[in-house]
Scaffold this motif. Structure first.
Motif, PDB file in Angstrom:
ATOM      1  N   LEU A 152       0.832  -1.214   0.000  1.00  0.00           N
ATOM      2  CA  LEU A 152       0.000   0.000   0.000  1.00  0.00           C
ATOM      3  C   LEU A 152       0.862   1.257   0.000  1.00  0.00           C
ATOM      4  CD1 LEU A 152      -2.885  -0.950   2.430  1.00  0.00           C
ATOM      5  CD2 LEU A 152      -3.042  -0.530  -0.016  1.00  0.00           C
ATOM      6  N   TYR A 153       1.930   1.270   0.798  1.00  0.00           N
ATOM      7  CA  TYR A 153       2.829   2.419   0.824  1.00  0.00           C
ATOM      8  C   TYR A 153       3.420   2.669  -0.560  1.00  0.00           C
ATOM      9  CZ  TYR A 153       7.096   5.064   1.330  1.00  0.00           C
ATOM     10  OH  TYR A 153       8.101   5.978   1.149  1.00  0.00           O
ATOM     11  N   LEU A 154       3.945   1.626  -1.184  1.00  0.00           N
ATOM     12  CA  LEU A 154       4.557   1.790  -2.502  1.00  0.00           C
ATOM     13  C   LEU A 154       3.536   2.226  -3.543  1.00  0.00           C
ATOM     14  CD1 LEU A 154       7.009  -1.251  -2.582  1.00  0.00           C
ATOM     15  CD2 LEU A 154       7.581   1.174  -2.355  1.00  0.00           C
ATOM     16  N   PHE A 155       2.335   1.660  -3.502  1.00  0.00           N
ATOM     17  CA  PHE A 155       1.290   2.026  -4.446  1.00  0.00           C
ATOM     18  C   PHE A 155       0.915   3.502  -4.301  1.00  0.00           C
ATOM     19  CE2 PHE A 155      -3.213   2.511  -5.539  1.00  0.00           C
ATOM     20  CZ  PHE A 155      -3.164   2.126  -6.876  1.00  0.00           C
ATOM     21  N   ILE A 156       0.707   3.950  -3.071  1.00  0.00           N
ATOM     22  CA  ILE A 156       0.335   5.354  -2.841  1.00  0.00           C
ATOM     23  C   ILE A 156       1.481   6.275  -3.210  1.00  0.00           C
ATOM     24  CG2 ILE A 156      -0.247   7.032  -1.039  1.00  0.00           C
ATOM     25  CD1 ILE A 156      -1.865   4.752   0.287  1.00  0.00           C
ATOM     26  N   PHE A 157       2.710   5.924  -2.856  1.00  0.00           N
ATOM     27  CA  PHE A 157       3.864   6.758  -3.175  1.00  0.00           C
ATOM     28  C   PHE A 157       4.030   6.915  -4.683  1.00  0.00           C
ATOM     29  CE2 PHE A 157       8.427   7.145  -4.094  1.00  0.00           C
ATOM     30  CZ  PHE A 157       8.693   8.339  -3.438  1.00  0.00           C
ATOM     31  N   ILE A 158       3.958   5.816  -5.415  1.00  0.00           N
ATOM     32  CA  ILE A 158       4.117   5.876  -6.871  1.00  0.00           C
ATOM     33  C   ILE A 158       2.962   6.642  -7.502  1.00  0.00           C
ATOM     34  CG2 ILE A 158       4.117   4.450  -8.966  1.00  0.00           C
ATOM     35  CD1 ILE A 158       5.751   2.383  -7.336  1.00  0.00           C
ATOM     36  N   SER A 159       1.749   6.465  -6.991  1.00  0.00           N
ATOM     37  CA  SER A 159       0.599   7.200  -7.528  1.00  0.00           C
ATOM     38  C   SER A 159       0.754   8.702  -7.332  1.00  0.00           C
ATOM     39  CB  SER A 159      -0.691   6.735  -6.855  1.00  0.00           C
ATOM     40  OG  SER A 159      -0.914   5.380  -7.105  1.00  0.00           O
ATOM     41  N   VAL A 160       1.170   9.111  -6.153  1.00  0.00           N
ATOM     42  CA  VAL A 160       1.343  10.545  -5.878  1.00  0.00           C
ATOM     43  C   VAL A 160       2.461  11.122  -6.743  1.00  0.00           C
ATOM     44  CG1 VAL A 160       2.074  12.185  -4.093  1.00  0.00           C
ATOM     45  CG2 VAL A 160       0.367  10.457  -3.560  1.00  0.00           C
ATOM     46  N   GLU A 161       3.559  10.405  -6.884  1.00  0.00           N
ATOM     47  CA  GLU A 161       4.659  10.890  -7.727  1.00  0.00           C
ATOM     48  C   GLU A 161       4.227  10.994  -9.185  1.00  0.00           C
ATOM     49  OE1 GLU A 161       7.781  12.062  -6.995  1.00  0.00           O
ATOM     50  OE2 GLU A 161       6.983  12.042  -4.971  1.00  0.00           O
ATOM     51  N   TYR A 162       3.434  10.039  -9.659  1.00  0.00           N
ATOM     52  CA  TYR A 162       2.937  10.084 -11.033  1.00  0.00           C
ATOM     53  C   TYR A 162       2.045  11.302 -11.238  1.00  0.00           C
ATOM     54  CZ  TYR A 162       0.136   9.092 -15.123  1.00  0.00           C
ATOM     55  OH  TYR A 162      -0.512   9.203 -16.331  1.00  0.00           O
ATOM     56  N   ILE A 163       1.133  11.533 -10.309  1.00  0.00           N
ATOM     57  CA  ILE A 163       0.227  12.680 -10.431  1.00  0.00           C
ATOM     58  C   ILE A 163       1.018  13.980 -10.392  1.00  0.00           C
ATOM     59  CG2 ILE A 163      -1.619  13.949  -9.243  1.00  0.00           C
ATOM     60  CD1 ILE A 163      -2.734  11.177  -8.433  1.00  0.00           C
TER      61      ILE A 163
END
Length: 90
Positions: A29-40
């Motif tokens: 979950l941490y990695l998914f949220i981190f990558i999503s925020v960086e992508y946005i």
């Protein structure tokens, strides 16, 4: 009075596996949220650059600097024509 907590040996392995699964889920979950925020964030940076390029105006190529009163007097004495219909700023 205290009673010691005794966990049966057959449940220890089950608890370890459950703890490992919960920890892996947390990391995922941490990695998914981190990558999503960086992508946005990267996408919005690119969209801003695209918007900035599409909305070029004269202000992008102008500069502003202060002038002294002596400089203005020199301009009015040398270049300002009172008979010209265009204004002083024109």
């Amino acid at each position: 009075m205290q009673i010691p907590c005794v966990v049966p040996s057959e449940k220890i392995v089950e608890r370890k596996v459950m703890g490992l699964g919960i920890a892996c889920l947390g990391v995922f979950l941490y990695l998914f949220i981190f990558i999503s925020v960086e992508y946005i964030k990267s996408y919005q940076d690119n969209m801003f650059i695209d918007w900035d390029v599409k909305t070029i105006s004269a202000a992008d190529y102008t500069c502003e600097f202060g002038i002294t009163e002596e400089m203005y007097e020199n301009f009015t004495n040398k270049y300002l024509d009172e008979t010209n219909p265009i204004s002083e700023i024109g």
